[in-house]
Write a protein that holds these residues in place. Structure first.
Motif, short mmCIF file in Angstrom:
data_model
loop_
_atom_site.label_atom_id
_atom_site.label_comp_id
_atom_site.label_asym_id
_atom_site.label_seq_id
_atom_site.Cartn_x
_atom_site.Cartn_y
_atom_site.Cartn_z
N ASP A 41 0.86 -1.13 0.15
CA ASP A 41 0.11 -0.01 -0.08
C ASP A 41 0.93 1.34 -0.26
N GLY A 42 2.01 1.34 -0.59
CA GLY A 42 2.96 2.28 -0.94
C GLY A 42 3.81 2.57 0.32
N ALA A 43 3.88 1.76 1.05
CA ALA A 43 4.74 1.73 2.37
C ALA A 43 5.78 0.46 2.10
N ARG B 53 18.48 1.57 18.69
CA ARG B 53 19.89 1.58 18.56
C ARG B 53 20.28 0.23 17.64
N GLN B 54 20.90 0.68 16.59
CA GLN B 54 20.94 -0.57 15.64
C GLN B 54 22.19 -1.65 16.33
N GLU B 55 22.68 -1.20 17.52
CA GLU B 55 23.71 -2.26 17.81
C GLU B 55 22.75 -3.20 18.60
N ALA B 56 21.37 -2.84 19.04
CA ALA B 56 20.71 -3.81 19.70
C ALA B 56 20.19 -4.98 18.53
N LYS B 57 20.27 -4.79 17.33
CA LYS B 57 19.57 -5.53 16.38
C LYS B 57 20.23 -7.09 16.47
N PRO B 58 21.47 -7.14 16.04
CA PRO B 58 22.17 -8.47 16.17
C PRO B 58 21.96 -9.27 17.55
N VAL B 59 21.81 -8.72 18.72
CA VAL B 59 21.64 -9.05 19.75
C VAL B 59 20.30 -9.83 19.84
N LEU B 60 19.35 -8.89 19.37
CA LEU B 60 17.71 -9.72 19.45
C LEU B 60 17.72 -10.96 18.34
N LEU B 61 18.54 -10.56 17.21
CA LEU B 61 18.44 -11.84 16.10
C LEU B 61 19.08 -12.98 16.81
N GLY B 62 20.23 -12.88 17.62
CA GLY B 62 20.75 -13.94 18.16
C GLY B 62 19.85 -14.62 19.08
N GLU B 63 19.09 -13.84 19.83
CA GLU B 63 18.25 -14.43 20.78
C GLU B 63 16.86 -15.22 20.18
N GLY B 64 16.97 -14.97 18.87
CA GLY B 64 15.97 -15.58 17.94
C GLY B 64 14.82 -14.93 17.54
N TYR B 65 14.59 -13.59 17.70
CA TYR B 65 13.49 -12.80 17.40
C TYR B 65 13.55 -12.51 15.90
N ALA B 66 12.29 -12.48 15.41
CA ALA B 66 12.21 -11.70 13.95
C ALA B 66 11.90 -10.29 14.36
N LEU B 67 12.52 -9.46 13.33
CA LEU B 67 12.49 -8.10 13.44
C LEU B 67 11.73 -7.56 12.25
N ALA B 68 10.75 -6.66 12.21
CA ALA B 68 10.04 -6.17 11.40
C ALA B 68 9.78 -4.59 11.52
N ALA B 69 9.62 -3.84 10.40
CA ALA B 69 9.42 -2.33 10.58
C ALA B 69 8.60 -2.01 9.08
N SER B 70 7.73 -1.22 8.91
CA SER B 70 7.24 -0.57 8.11
C SER B 70 7.93 1.07 8.03
N LEU B 71 8.04 1.66 6.94
CA LEU B 71 8.65 2.88 6.91
C LEU B 71 7.43 3.84 6.65
N TYR B 72 6.31 3.49 6.67
CA TYR B 72 4.75 3.93 6.56
C TYR B 72 4.80 4.80 5.01
N SER B 73 3.62 4.68 4.65
CA SER B 73 3.37 5.17 3.12
C SER B 73 3.74 6.97 3.57
N GLN C 50 1.69 -0.63 9.56
CA GLN C 50 1.99 -1.72 10.42
C GLN C 50 1.24 -2.85 10.55
N THR C 51 -0.06 -2.79 10.58
CA THR C 51 -1.06 -3.62 10.64
C THR C 51 -1.14 -4.40 9.31
N ALA C 52 -0.89 -3.94 8.26
CA ALA C 52 -0.97 -4.60 6.97
C ALA C 52 0.57 -5.40 6.87
N LEU C 53 1.65 -4.99 7.66
CA LEU C 53 2.59 -5.63 7.36
C LEU C 53 2.62 -6.89 8.66
#
Length: 448
Positions: A32-34, A70-90, A104-107
């Motif tokens: 939807d453009g996002a 904080r982008q430094e947190a991202k690999p820690v969370l991936l290492g713990e098994g979390y999937a990460l997601a985000a929309s840039l919004y339309s 975000q609902t559509a994502l």
């Protein structure tokens, strides 16, 4: 700071297996453009962290969609098994509460179909994204299991733009009557003029005192440095206040964010009819700084407050005000646990937390503060620690201890690469000590 070093930190702190960038499945696309971005680790734990970005300035969009504050947190969370997601919004720029909830609902629906329905969904965000995270959880009570709102204007859009109006109105009345604060004909030119007025005011004690008064109506603290304590010097405190205003609130008070909001709302959604600015100052967290600045300048504070009382007021359009309240102000209702995280010296005032917290049942919220100046100036380690408070509450049904002593001990388990701060406003960086503290903000001077 290398990816290898951060992943090693994740292994040490969590016991999780290290994950390389090549192991992670990355999904990108447009709904939807996002634009969106999803990252799924090889050993997904069935849990999803849905991140909400903040209010980007006009013309600015990051090259890669943010998945954590904080982008430094991202690999820690991936290492713990979390999937990460985000929309840039339309609509990635400006106030985008409506678009954030829709996109975000559509994502989330896309994730269900293409990755798998998560066993747990936590939504989180920073700055304006903290507000969006709270709004999203209220709209999706059956899909969102918990919320982490960091350094956001969680009292709502009406409160945020009301603060910006009070600030802009005071500057216009006391320093530059030619400035426009609503229905701005040329936001770029108006903003440039506001910056000129502010720069000139900073050069004199009289001008600084009046800036301090205007800033106090928005509860902007006289402390914006992340790596230094609050200065005792009055002029320096006002300079730090004003640096934040020129970097963040300027677009809300005199520029494109104000014009954009009015276009979205179909009119001006905030006004100041009936506002008692003497009373607002009495309730402001920065009233002592204002009083000292006026004494130092030899100015009559009462006379300036009388000028504000006599100045023609700004009338809100009722339909626009109702729309902003409906789409951009959290009710506090719901069943999901909520954690908030805020620096005590944040220009997006921590008083927002008080007004929002008062709407939420006390059994499902914990509000955490770090003793630091600057907007969203928490470390990756503090961000991860706050997220774990939320995780523990969701998974056990009980709140863990949130004493500053315990939280700071948790932060200290992370390496220095996760306790690193970049003070974007002052161009400084360095490793910061854990800074969780007990703090009880007052209410905002006014909410709408």
């Amino acid at each position: 700071m290398t990816l290898t070093g951060i992943l090693a930190a994740a292994l040490i702190v969590t016991g999780a297996p290290a994950v390389t960038a090549d192991d992670v499945r990355v999904h990108t696309g447009v709904i939807d453009g996002a634009r969106y971005r999803v990252e799924v680790p090889p050993h997904w734990n069935g849990k999803l962290l849905l991140y909400n970005h903040g209010i980007y300035p006009p013309g600015h969009v990051p090259e890669e969609i943010e998945l954590a504050a904080r982008q430094e947190a991202k690999p820690v969370l991936l290492g713990e098994g979390y999937a990460l997601a985000a929309s840039l919004y339309s609509k990635p720029n400006g106030f985008s509460a409506v678009e954030a909830v829709h996109d975000q609902t559509a994502l989330l629906s896309w994730f269900d179909r293409n990755v798998g329905r998560p066993a747990q969904v936590l939504t989180w965000g920073a700055s304006g994204g903290g507000l969006n995270a709270v709004l999203l959880a209220e709209r999706l009570p059956r899909r969102i299991d918990g919320v982490l709102a960091m350094c956001g204007p969680v009292a709502g859009g009406s409160a945020l733009f009301g603060q910006a109006l009070d600030l802009g109105f005071a500057v216009r009345t006391l320093l530059a009557p030619e400035l426009e604060v609503v229905r701005i004909a040329d936001p770029g030119a108006n903003l440039a003029k506001a910056h000129q007025v502010i720069a000139k005011a900073l050069e004199s004690p009289d001008g600084r005192a009046r800036l301090a008064l205007a800033n106090a109506f928005a509860d902007v603290p006289g402390w914006s440095t992340a790596l230094h304590p609050r200065s005792a010097d009055v002029a320096e405190q006002i300079r730090q206040q004003t640096q934040f205003v020129e970097a963040v609130y300027d677009q809300f008070s005199w520029g494109a964010h104000r014009a954009d909001l009015e276009a979205q709302a179909g009119g001006n959604p905030t006004g100041n009819t009936g506002v008692d600015y003497r009373g607002l100052l009495a309730r402001s967290s920065e009233r002592d700084l204002v009083n000292q600045a006026y004494r130092d300048a030899g100015l009559d504070l009462g006379a300036d407050l009388a000028r504000l009382a006599a100045a023609p007021r700004v009338q809100a359009d009722n339909a626009a005000a109702r729309r902003l309240a409906r789409v951009g102000t959290p009710t506090g209702h719901g069943h999901q646990p909520v954690v908030t995280l805020h620096p005590v010296g944040d220009g997006v005032a921590p008083e927002h937390e008080r007004n929002y917290g008062d709407r939420v049942d006390s059994g499902r919220i914990r509000q955490l503060f770090v003793n630091r100046g600057g907007h969203c100036q928490h470390t990756a380690a503090e961000e991860l620690t706050a997220l774990r408070v939320l995780r523990d509450r969701v998974e056990t049904g009980r709140w863990p201890s949130t004493s500053p002593e315990r939280l700071n001990a948790e932060v200290n388990r992370f390496g220095p690469e996760l306790r690193f701060l970049r003070d974007w406003l002052h161009g400084e960086q360095g490793v910061s000590a854990p800074a969780f503290r007990r703090y009880h903000p007052a209410p905002l001077p006014r909410v709408a």
